[in-house]
Design a protein around this motif. Structure first.
Motif, PDB file in Angstrom:
ATOM      1  N   TYR A 208       0.830  -1.198   0.000  1.00 21.62           N
ATOM      2  CA  TYR A 208       0.000   0.000   0.000  1.00 21.62           C
ATOM      3  C   TYR A 208       0.868   1.253   0.000  1.00 21.62           C
ATOM      4  N   ARG A 209       1.902   1.254   0.817  1.00 21.95           N
ATOM      5  CA  ARG A 209       2.803   2.408   0.848  1.00 21.95           C
ATOM      6  C   ARG A 209       3.418   2.652  -0.527  1.00 21.95           C
ATOM      7  N   ALA A 210       3.820   1.567  -1.211  1.00 23.94           N
ATOM      8  CA  ALA A 210       4.376   1.694  -2.559  1.00 23.94           C
ATOM      9  C   ALA A 210       3.328   2.225  -3.534  1.00 23.94           C
ATOM     10  N   HIS A 211       2.091   1.792  -3.341  1.00 25.06           N
ATOM     11  CA  HIS A 211       1.001   2.261  -4.202  1.00 25.06           C
ATOM     12  C   HIS A 211       0.766   3.759  -4.019  1.00 25.06           C
ATOM     13  N   MET A 215       1.120   6.556  -6.998  1.00 23.42           N
ATOM     14  CA  MET A 215       0.036   7.465  -7.389  1.00 23.42           C
ATOM     15  C   MET A 215       0.492   8.922  -7.316  1.00 23.42           C
ATOM     16  N   LEU A 216       1.157   9.280  -6.231  1.00 23.61           N
ATOM     17  CA  LEU A 216       1.637  10.650  -6.098  1.00 23.61           C
ATOM     18  C   LEU A 216       2.676  10.982  -7.168  1.00 23.61           C
ATOM     19  N   SER A 217       3.532  10.033  -7.470  1.00 24.81           N
ATOM     20  CA  SER A 217       4.553  10.256  -8.502  1.00 24.81           C
ATOM     21  C   SER A 217       3.910  10.475  -9.859  1.00 24.81           C
ATOM     22  N   LEU A 218       2.890   9.684 -10.176  1.00 20.79           N
ATOM     23  CA  LEU A 218       2.197   9.857 -11.449  1.00 20.79           C
ATOM     24  C   LEU A 218       1.582  11.242 -11.558  1.00 20.79           C
ATOM     25  N   PHE A 316      -4.680  14.804   1.113  1.00 20.76           N
ATOM     26  CA  PHE A 316      -5.853  15.204   0.346  1.00 20.76           C
ATOM     27  C   PHE A 316      -5.588  15.110  -1.160  1.00 20.76           C
ATOM     28  N   ARG A 317      -4.378  15.431  -1.581  1.00 21.23           N
ATOM     29  CA  ARG A 317      -4.047  15.259  -3.004  1.00 21.23           C
ATOM     30  C   ARG A 317      -4.145  13.787  -3.384  1.00 21.23           C
ATOM     31  N   TYR A 318      -3.609  12.940  -2.517  1.00 22.80           N
ATOM     32  CA  TYR A 318      -3.680  11.503  -2.792  1.00 22.80           C
ATOM     33  C   TYR A 318      -5.135  11.028  -2.858  1.00 22.80           C
ATOM     34  N   LEU A 319      -5.973  11.457  -1.911  1.00 22.77           N
ATOM     35  CA  LEU A 319      -7.369  11.022  -1.903  1.00 22.77           C
ATOM     36  C   LEU A 319      -8.098  11.457  -3.163  1.00 22.77           C
ATOM     37  N   LEU A 320      -7.782  12.647  -3.665  1.00 25.20           N
ATOM     38  CA  LEU A 320      -8.408  13.116  -4.898  1.00 25.20           C
ATOM     39  C   LEU A 320      -7.956  12.287  -6.094  1.00 25.20           C
ATOM     40  N   ILE A 321      -6.662  12.036  -6.177  1.00 24.40           N
ATOM     41  CA  ILE A 321      -6.136  11.219  -7.282  1.00 24.40           C
ATOM     42  C   ILE A 321      -6.671   9.796  -7.188  1.00 24.40           C
ATOM     43  N   PHE A 337      -5.793  -0.367 -10.317  1.00 30.68           N
ATOM     44  CA  PHE A 337      -6.134  -1.781 -10.411  1.00 30.68           C
ATOM     45  C   PHE A 337      -5.075  -2.657  -9.757  1.00 30.68           C
ATOM     46  N   ALA A 338      -3.810  -2.342  -9.994  1.00 34.21           N
ATOM     47  CA  ALA A 338      -2.717  -3.185  -9.507  1.00 34.21           C
ATOM     48  C   ALA A 338      -2.753  -3.345  -7.992  1.00 34.21           C
ATOM     49  N   PHE A 339      -3.182  -2.286  -7.287  1.00 38.68           N
ATOM     50  CA  PHE A 339      -3.247  -2.426  -5.838  1.00 38.68           C
ATOM     51  C   PHE A 339      -4.639  -2.838  -5.368  1.00 38.68           C
ATOM     52  N   ASN A 340      -5.652  -2.055  -5.710  1.00 43.40           N
ATOM     53  CA  ASN A 340      -6.978  -2.270  -5.137  1.00 43.40           C
ATOM     54  C   ASN A 340      -7.641  -3.555  -5.605  1.00 43.40           C
ATOM     55  N   GLU A 341      -7.316  -4.015  -6.770  1.00 43.26           N
ATOM     56  CA  GLU A 341      -7.877  -5.278  -7.244  1.00 43.26           C
ATOM     57  C   GLU A 341      -6.871  -6.422  -7.149  1.00 43.26           C
ATOM     58  N   ALA A 342      -5.682  -6.238  -7.704  1.00 43.94           N
ATOM     59  CA  ALA A 342      -4.720  -7.343  -7.734  1.00 43.94           C
ATOM     60  C   ALA A 342      -4.191  -7.682  -6.341  1.00 43.94           C
TER      61      ALA A 342
END
Length: 685
Positions: A208-211, A215-218, A316-321, A337-342
């Motif tokens: 999760y931390r990596a996810h 997301m923030l990096s993207l 908050f930025r993360y939650l929006l993304i 998908f890679a985190f929340n589903e896989a």
């Protein structure tokens, strides 16, 4: 609710059953043609005759399918519910594609929303620019008082933030709507995922931390690694404050009315006025607000004082993304998908884009799609057949209450009054929601989503303090599920669940009563389970039982708690008998009532043997095959940690053993694995 496992965000639907046929049930059949049906309704080829029903009814009914049909790559679980969802989505696809050129303006909005999701090239070109206005609001935060304002704003546009609101009837004044303040979900499914030292949970936290960092990096955050560490630390602190699922479902513990002055005393450094203003709530809202978890709200408010402002802004930025990632360019959707589903659910591949588009239109424009769905796919005869089934179940339930040996006569009078007052909703609403004020454009996916989510939020929140709309549905027509609402004392069965395969008018009554009848009885029984029974006929939270009723009822339901505590779906991970109690009570009561209703249809006649099965056997096989399904281990773990519904196998084998009719149907005797000693059987409803 009846659902096995509901996905999706709050406010937009909460989050069944089996093709009738002589062949294995697969999603491919949904997209093509119905397989031929047996008059018995039982799917004989899905059974495993090598297994005795006296040893394992679930495997006897479903073993052939369980061994042969794999979970599709785009699913974390698979069974009758998912197959019914596939059928519904196929129908929604036809509706959406036709709606693009429809004459009706509301239908064209359905087509435009679907088109905006399917326009991948435009989405890629836009990048995250459509989110810039909201990101700019977050970046502009300059002091801690503004954290309340931005939290209210994000809640309004449909993001999952730590303090959220929803509008529902006041539990002690069910005639009026109230504003409910509540804890919300986090990025991981439950407290154990943050706090347990078990290897599985440690691994999920690391991923999760990596996810979060990815997301923030993207999104262009150059400090993503540091912010990911801080966000995980913040969410861990929030998780420590969260109530456990059992307590979150307790209607007495979660009813804590708070005036604005009392909220200010509860969390004095949190700017509630700014929070309400950003949420666009009317002035009356603060006079009708109910804190579900007061100490949690106070704790989160405290974190706004102690956690660095930079961390909150990054969060908050993360939650929006994260809340819009499925609708952003492919790189965001792929990471989501890679985190929340896989990772969390074990899903191997993303669903086809059109399926995700159909899910979106149903979530955001559910009554516009529902109106079109009913016109195409739900006949007046289907509604009439369902009405008749419901009438028989109500008659059986009345008889059942009158015959109870543990309920005092005075309580029975009130129970019968509550049953008589129960509002039954079949198929579709009497009127349809007006979306004329909502702007939907075929070239603005993110704008469509944020506008639609705010539109629904505002529609609901304007009603705080108003009279409750008793005709409103809490589920879309195309959802293959059902629900009971204790605060409105209503049961609802959308069109999508009242069609083959769940309910087949051409099949024998025994199967239909075991499948559909048990489903309807389940929802009715929620009005009298350990939660629903705390609400009276008008939907008010009021104790209408005698002390002796409570004692006798608790003794009987304790048998279910102990029984289900012993089930171990995964090594070392047990079902929580308290968490699943209300669903188990409803399953047991619903099946018992359905059996009595089926006997009423026979009027003393002996039912014929069909496909080599007696009427009683077809009834229990109908029930067992309605729960045919399997889950990946990751999805199973999430289910047993957070969901009030137990795994499918136990909803069958753990329930039928309490009914004497099951023992007679299959000649179950002491020593058989499916035999439960009489003093361990729970005779409740």
């Amino acid at each position: 609710m009846h659902s096995r496992n509901r996905a999706g965000k709050r406010r937009f639907g909460k989050p069944y059953m089996a093709w009738i046929g002589m062949t294995f049930l697969t999603s491919a059949m949904v997209a093509s043609a119905e397989p031929p049906r047996s008059h018995s309704g039982v799917i004989l080829q899905n059974m495993d005759p090598s297994v005795s029903p006296r040893a394992d009814l679930f495997d006897y009914a479903n073993g052939g399918w369980l061994r042969t049909v794999p979970i599709p790559a785009d699913r974390s679980s698979y069974g009758v519910q998912q197959i019914m969802i596939d059928q519904s989505r196929s129908r929604l696809r036809a509706i959406a594609e036709a709606a693009r050129t429809a004459g009706d303006p509301e239908a064209r909005k359905v087509g435009a929303l679907y088109a905006s999701f399917m326009d991948e090239s435009r989405i890629e070109r836009a990048g995250i620019r459509p989110l810039q206005p909201e990101l700019a609001r977050i970046d502009a935060i300059s002091n801690r008082h503004e954290l309340a304002s931005i939290m209210g704003r994000l809640d309004r546009i449909g993001m999952i933030v730590p303090i959220s609101t929803y509008v529902a009837p006041d539990a002690r004044d069910a005639q009026h709507y109230a504003l409910w303040l509540s804890q919300n979900d986090l990025g991981l499914p439950g407290k154990d995922y943050y706090l347990s030292d078990g290897a599985t949970y440690v691994d999920k936290r690391a991923k999760y931390r990596a996810h979060v960092e990815a997301m923030l990096s993207l999104a262009g955050d150059v400090a993503a690694p540091r912010h990911a560490d801080a966000i995980l630390s913040l969410e861990t602190a929030i998780a420590r404050l969260q109530w456990i699922p059992v307590d979150r479902r307790d209607p007495d513990k979660t009813y804590n009315p708070k005036l604005l002055a009392e909220l200010n005393l509860l969390a004095p450094r949190f700017d509630w006025v700014a929070y309400f203003a950003a949420s666009s709530l009317p002035p009356a809202a603060s006079a009708r607000s109910i804190a579900r978890q007061p100490d949690y709200l106070a704790g989160v408010a405290g974190l706004t004082e102690t956690v660095p402002l930079e961390t909150w802004k990054a969060y908050f930025r993360y939650l929006l993304i994260a809340g819009t990632a499925r609708y952003l360019p492919a790189r965001f959707a792929a990471e989501d998908f890679a985190f929340n589903e896989a990772v969390l659910r074990g899903t191997k591949a993303q669903a086809e884009r059109w399926k995700r588009g159909c899910e979106l239109i149903d979530r955001l424009l559910g009554e516009a799609t529902g109106k079109l769905y009913v016109a195409r796919y739900f006949s007046p005869q289907a509604k009439a057949n369902a009405d008749l089934l419901v009438d028989n179940l109500f008659a059986a339930y009345r008889d059942h209450i009158q015959a109870l040996d543990w309920m005092d006569p005075a309580t029975k009078v009130q129970a019968l009054a509550k049953l008589a007052a129960m509002n039954v909703k079949i198929g579709y609403p009497k009127g349809w929601r007006d979306y004329s004020a909502l702007t939907i454009r075929p070239d603005d996916l993110i704008g469509n989503i944020l506008r639609a989510q705010q539109f629904d939020y505002d529609r609901q929140h304007r009603r705080v303090g108003a009279l409750v709309d008793r005709e409103e549905w809490q589920m879309t027509v195309s959802t293959p599920d059902a629900y009971y609402s204790p605060q409105t004392n209503e049961i609802a069965f959308p069109a999508a669940i009242l069609q083959p395969p769940l309910f087949d008018p051409e099949a024998d009554d025994a199967f239909n009563y075991g499948s559909t009848g048990a489903t309807i009885g389940h929802e009715m029984s929620h009005g009298f389970d350990n939660r629903g029974s705390r609400f009276d006929a008008a939907g008010n939270l009021r104790d209408w039982w005698t002390p002796a009723d409570h004692v006798r009822y608790a003794a009987r339901t304790a048998l279910l708690v102990r029984q289900f505590d012993g089930f171990e779906p995964l090594p070392g991970e047990h079902v929580d008998g308290r968490l699943v109690l209300s669903e188990n009570i409803a399953d047991l009561a619903g099946l018992s009532i359905a059996w009595q209703a089926y006997l009423r249809t026979l009027q003393g006649r002996t039912p014929p043997v069909i496909d080599g099965l007696t009427g009683a056997q077809r009834f229990f096989l109908g029930y067992a095959q309605s729960y045919m399904g399997k889950r990946r281990d990751e999805a199973m773990l999430s289910l047993i940690k957070t969901n009030p519904h137990p795994p499918e196998r136990y909803r069958v084998n753990g329930i039928v053993v309490h009914l004497p009719a099951f023992y007679a149907a299959f000649a179950v005797k002491p020593g058989d694995p499916m035999f439960l000693a009489e003093d361990q059987r729970a005779a409740i409803w």
